[in-house]
Scaffold this motif. Structure first.
Motif, short mmCIF file in Angstrom:
data_model
loop_
_atom_site.label_atom_id
_atom_site.label_comp_id
_atom_site.label_asym_id
_atom_site.label_seq_id
_atom_site.Cartn_x
_atom_site.Cartn_y
_atom_site.Cartn_z
N ILE A 1 18.34 92.85 -22.84
CA ILE A 1 17.21 93.54 -23.47
C ILE A 1 16.33 94.21 -22.41
N SER A 2 16.18 93.52 -21.28
CA SER A 2 15.38 94.09 -20.19
C SER A 2 15.99 95.40 -19.69
N THR A 3 17.31 95.40 -19.49
CA THR A 3 18.00 96.62 -19.04
C THR A 3 17.81 97.73 -20.06
N LEU A 4 17.93 97.34 -21.31
CA LEU A 4 17.78 98.30 -22.41
C LEU A 4 16.38 98.89 -22.46
N ARG A 5 15.38 98.00 -22.29
CA ARG A 5 13.99 98.46 -22.38
C ARG A 5 13.64 99.43 -21.25
N GLN A 6 14.30 99.25 -20.10
CA GLN A 6 13.95 100.09 -18.96
C GLN A 6 14.90 101.28 -18.81
N ALA A 7 15.93 101.38 -19.67
CA ALA A 7 16.92 102.46 -19.54
C ALA A 7 16.33 103.79 -20.00
N SER A 8 16.62 104.85 -19.24
CA SER A 8 16.12 106.16 -19.66
C SER A 8 17.10 106.82 -20.62
N ASP A 9 18.39 106.41 -20.55
CA ASP A 9 19.40 106.99 -21.43
C ASP A 9 20.19 105.86 -22.09
N LEU A 10 19.87 105.59 -23.36
CA LEU A 10 20.52 104.47 -24.04
C LEU A 10 22.03 104.66 -24.17
N ALA A 11 22.45 105.94 -24.22
CA ALA A 11 23.88 106.22 -24.37
C ALA A 11 24.68 105.73 -23.16
N SER A 12 23.99 105.51 -22.04
CA SER A 12 24.70 105.09 -20.83
C SER A 12 24.95 103.58 -20.80
N LEU A 13 24.37 102.85 -21.77
CA LEU A 13 24.51 101.39 -21.76
C LEU A 13 25.84 100.96 -22.37
N PRO A 14 26.61 100.15 -21.64
CA PRO A 14 27.88 99.69 -22.22
C PRO A 14 27.61 98.64 -23.29
N ILE A 15 28.22 98.82 -24.45
CA ILE A 15 28.04 97.81 -25.50
C ILE A 15 29.42 97.47 -26.07
N GLY A 16 29.63 96.19 -26.33
CA GLY A 16 30.94 95.75 -26.79
C GLY A 16 31.23 96.20 -28.21
N ARG A 17 32.51 96.10 -28.58
CA ARG A 17 32.88 96.39 -29.96
C ARG A 17 32.61 95.15 -30.81
N ASN A 18 32.96 93.99 -30.24
CA ASN A 18 32.74 92.73 -30.94
C ASN A 18 31.78 91.87 -30.12
N VAL A 19 30.57 91.77 -30.62
CA VAL A 19 29.53 91.06 -29.87
C VAL A 19 29.22 89.73 -30.55
N VAL A 20 29.19 88.66 -29.75
CA VAL A 20 28.77 87.37 -30.29
C VAL A 20 27.54 86.91 -29.50
N VAL A 21 26.49 86.57 -30.23
CA VAL A 21 25.26 86.11 -29.60
C VAL A 21 25.13 84.62 -29.86
N ALA B 1 27.57 98.56 -31.72
CA ALA B 1 28.61 97.53 -31.76
C ALA B 1 29.13 97.42 -33.20
N GLN B 2 30.46 97.25 -33.33
CA GLN B 2 31.05 97.22 -34.67
C GLN B 2 30.76 95.91 -35.40
N ASN B 3 31.06 94.81 -34.72
CA ASN B 3 30.86 93.49 -35.31
C ASN B 3 29.91 92.69 -34.44
N VAL B 4 28.84 92.22 -35.03
CA VAL B 4 27.89 91.41 -34.27
C VAL B 4 27.66 90.10 -35.03
N THR B 5 27.85 88.99 -34.33
CA THR B 5 27.69 87.68 -34.96
C THR B 5 26.71 86.84 -34.15
N ILE B 6 25.78 86.21 -34.85
CA ILE B 6 24.93 85.21 -34.19
C ILE B 6 25.56 83.86 -34.50
N ALA B 7 25.86 83.10 -33.46
CA ALA B 7 26.44 81.77 -33.66
C ALA B 7 25.39 80.73 -33.29
N TYR B 8 24.95 79.98 -34.29
CA TYR B 8 23.89 79.00 -34.06
C TYR B 8 24.43 77.59 -34.33
#
Ligand SMILES: Cc1cc2nc3c(=O)[nH]c(=O)nc-3n(C[C@H](O)[C@H](O)[C@H](O)COP(=O)(O)OP(=O)(O)OC[C@H]3O[C@@H](n4cnc5c(N)ncnc54)[C@H](O)[C@@H]3O)c2cc1C
Length: 277
Positions: A94-114, A133-140
């Motif tokens: 989130i920190s990288t994202l907040r400080q990024a000037s170009d969001l399109a340059s941020l690598p994001i996974g296709r399948n993200v698990v938090v 990201a296509q699929n995002v899952t929060i695993a608690y």
């Protein structure tokens, strides 16, 4: 008043940690600029306590010291494969994202698990979806009712297409050096204790965000710490005379911005009173 800030920019988690969709552009920075207009406040950035700066030196130079250092350490994941690439800390993301000037340059996974169940998990998950990201899952690991993120935040995540999985904990990350799958084990709560069931499930995961809690890092040895937080009384006084603390690093709060602000105000009033007699 001198603020010694470890980072190159002031604003704390409201500048670096809270996801962009929650905080309007530049809000934290604007708040800092507004506060500085009061006058008589100097911010020294890139100069943290512990970084050649000691509590003893601060006490010698100033009449009062307030510690508002937040929780900058992060808990690591104790699971096989946790060191693979693609496994990263959610607050760093989130920190990288907040400080990024170009969001399109941020690598994001296709399948993200938090992994996690608090506001950090929700922020990282929602941001991942918003970044494509296509699929995002929060695993608690516990049930929905025990989730630290409020029902409002859970519903917000669901409304953005995030899947919420309850009663699962990570046991391994699989992949060839880079995360490809995460293995989760189902859990049950028995009398408040969490027990693994032995039954597992694998999810595709090319990015795994860890949102399993932050911890206090670099607090001065002299102050009393209990339960991972600096012990303070109602006025924010620590165990060391002349030293106050507040916000996430101090005991008794709710780890919310509004509480941190209120604790800073209360400590300031007490400092003023104790200095003015
Ligand atoms: C992902 C995420 C989402 C959140 N969402 C919400 C939300 O929706 N609503 C809400 O109310 N709260 C939310 N919170 C919590 C909120 O951000 C914190 O409660 C709040 O920022 C605490 O303020 P603080 O000043 O105590 O600590 P911080 O904001 O962490 O600030 C601490 C400051 O101290 C600096 N520092 C650290 N160590 C040192 C050192 N040794 N020397 C000098 N400086 C140091 C840090 O760089 C930082 O600038 C969220 C937190 C996270 C991580």
């Amino acid at each position: 008043v001198v603020i010694h800030e470890a980072r190159p920019k002031a604003g704390g988690l409201n500048e670096f940690g809270i996801a962009a969709y929650k905080s309007t552009g530049g809000f934290a920075g604007a708040e800092v600029d507004w506060l500085l207009k009061i006058g008589g406040i100097e911010i020294k950035t890139g100069a943290g306590l512990g970084d050649g700066l000691t509590l003893e030196a601060l006490q010698a130079d100033y009449d009062a010291v307030f510690l508002g250092m937040g929780m900058t350490g992060v808990n690591g994941l104790r699971a096989e494969g946790a060191d693979m690439s693609g496994v990263e800390d959610a607050v760093d993301f989130i920190s990288t994202l907040r400080q990024a000037s170009d969001l399109a340059s941020l690598p994001i996974g296709r399948n993200v698990v938090v992994i996690g169940g608090g506001m950090t998990a929700v922020d990282a998950a929602v941001q991942s979806r918003l970044l494509g990201a296509q699929n995002v899952t929060i695993a608690y690991r516990r049930g929905r009712e025990a989730m630290p993120a409020s029902r409002f935040e859970q519903d917000l995540a669901a409304s953005k297409g995030v899947t919420l999985m309850f009663n699962v904990m990570p046991v391994a990350v699989h992949g060839n050096g880079a995360a490809a799958e995460i293995e989760l084990e189902y859990t049950v709560s028995e009398g408040g204790n969490l027990k693994p069931t032995g039954e597992t499930i694998r999810l595709a995961a090319d990015q795994v965000f860890l949102a399993i809690g932050q911890k206090l890092d670099g607090a001065p040895d002299a102050v009393k710490i209990e339960g991972g937080k600096i012990v303070v009384d109602d006025a924010g006084r620590t165990s060391v005379a002349g030293v106050w603390a507040g916000g996430d690093c101090a005991s008794g709060g709710e780890d919310l911005t509004v509480t941190a602000v209120a604790e800073g105000r209360d400590a300031a009033m007490d400092i003023n009173q104790s200095l003015m007699g």
